[in-house]
Every structure is written in structure tokens, then in C-alpha cells.
Design an enzyme around this catalytic site. Sequence first.
Site, PDB file in Angstrom:
ATOM      1  N   LYS A  83     -32.683 -77.617  27.485  1.00  0.00           N
ATOM      2  CA  LYS A  83     -32.569 -76.817  26.251  1.00  0.00           C
ATOM      3  C   LYS A  83     -32.154 -77.802  25.141  1.00  0.00           C
ATOM      4  O   LYS A  83     -31.100 -78.674  25.333  1.00  0.00           O
ATOM      5  CB  LYS A  83     -31.490 -75.705  26.504  1.00  0.00           C
ATOM      6  CG  LYS A  83     -31.805 -74.415  25.769  1.00  0.00           C
ATOM      7  CD  LYS A  83     -30.669 -73.216  26.093  1.00  0.00           C
ATOM      8  CE  LYS A  83     -30.770 -72.125  25.139  1.00  0.00           C
ATOM      9  NZ  LYS A  83     -29.833 -71.084  25.411  1.00  0.00           N
TER      10      LYS A  83
HETATM   11  O1  G3P Z   1     -28.471 -68.408  24.679  1.00  0.00           O
HETATM   12  C1  G3P Z   1     -28.716 -67.934  23.311  1.00  0.00           C
HETATM   13  C2  G3P Z   1     -28.689 -66.619  22.651  1.00  0.00           C
HETATM   14  O2  G3P Z   1     -28.866 -65.770  23.776  1.00  0.00           O
HETATM   15  C3  G3P Z   1     -27.218 -66.365  22.197  1.00  0.00           C
HETATM   16  O3  G3P Z   1     -26.968 -65.051  22.072  1.00  0.00           O
HETATM   17  O4  G3P Z   1     -25.622 -63.337  21.144  1.00  0.00           O
HETATM   18  O5  G3P Z   1     -24.705 -65.607  21.004  1.00  0.00           O
HETATM   19  O6  G3P Z   1     -26.413 -64.752  19.477  1.00  0.00           O
HETATM   20  P1  G3P Z   1     -25.751 -64.561  20.682  1.00  0.00           P
END
Ligand code: G3P
Length: 214
Positions: A83
Site C-alpha cells: 500500500k
Molecule cells: O484503510 C483506509 C480507510 O478504509 C480508512 O477509513 O474510516 O479511517 O476514513 P477511515
Amino acid sequence: MDFFLDTGIISEIEQAAKWGFVDGVTTNPSLIAQTGRSQKDVITDICKIIDGPISAEVISTEREAMIKEGAALAELHDNVVIKLPLTEDGISACKWFSDNDIRTNVTLCFSANQALLAAKNGATYISPFLGRLDDVGQDGMQLIHEIRAIYDNYGFTTQVLAASIRHSIHVKDCALAGADVATMPLKVMKQLFKHPLTDIGLNQFLADHAKSNK
Ligand code: G3P
């Protein structure tokens, strides 16, 4: 449509794995930090539970360091996907990984042009962050539609991995928009099962069965 679990917590992955429809796992530095464990240990354990793409994010910010760090992560298991952040260095490193047949997930995507750059450099996945766009008053789902249309226009094979999913409506709308993958926390995955009429109906069936079998 593939379903990935967005977590580094092993007990959550074990719980979801039993359902049978989890295709992969995504992690990021914040999710790894929540576990209190090393990224290497967490990723190694995840690979023992789910036989699918497991995203592990680099924390380096310069191309050469990203390549070194990502190449070491890729050595952990064949299922590890590297990633990379959507920066100039991240996109440049993405090209190196593509040329060396190592799968990538380009993350922190907030625009269609960013997604175009990732696809041009052969990213395996692009991760547009729906919820974080919604949080700042922009339409996260519109971005999924735009990326889908652009990738289809040119036959890019980069998969649209909808991320930052906050609720079950996001999942349904991603499926309607043609996202290849949705990654979501366990809480959202559990919401997908739920409908009040299912619970009411099952309770009725069980009550009727109990009455007729006295
Ligand atoms: O892994 C990346 C993403 O899914 C993060 O989500 O909820 O931290 O915006 P969030």
C-alpha cells in the site's frame, strides 16, 4: 464484488473469516497502531487466516525508501499487497512495483485524476476514501462513479477498492457503482446481515414451531 475487512485486529478477522465471504484484508498505519503490535507480526498472522490479498502500507515517504520497505513487506507472504500513498514518490514507487510484478494498493485517493495516475503506473488497486470525502462535504460516491467511468473508458485493469466505508448504504451504492472491492470495518460488515423483518420473521417461525411441537 470482493469484500475486504479493514482492520488489524486478529480476533475480528477470525470472526469474519467464519462467514466465508471475506476475500482479503486492508490495513493502514493507524489500524496497526491500534493493535499495539508490530506490522510484521500482524500481517504474518492475517496471512494465516485469510487466503487473499492483504494490504500492508509503507510508512516511508521517499521513493527509494518506499521500494526498500515495500519489497521487504512483500517477502512476508505471496498475498501481501504493498500500500502506497498517492504522492509523487508513491506513484513513482508504484511503477517500480508494477515492473517487478509486485501488487500495489494506492491509497489516500480523493480525486479522479489521482486515480488516473495510479492506473497509468499499473496499480493493482486504487483506494478512494468515501467517508472522508463525505466528512468534508464532498460526494464520496460520485468519485467512485467517476473512477469507474474513466477506467472503463480506457480499459485500465486497476481495481476500484472503495475505502473509508462508514455504513451499509455505502456498500450497496459501491456495488451499484461497479466498485471491484469494498473494504469495511467489522461493524459495517455485520450491518450487511441486518434487517428487522428478518429478526421478526425468524422469531415468529420459531414461536409457531414451538407451539405446534408441544
Ligand atoms: O484503510 C483506509 C480507510 O478504509 C480508512 O477509513 O474510516 O479511517 O476514513 P477511515
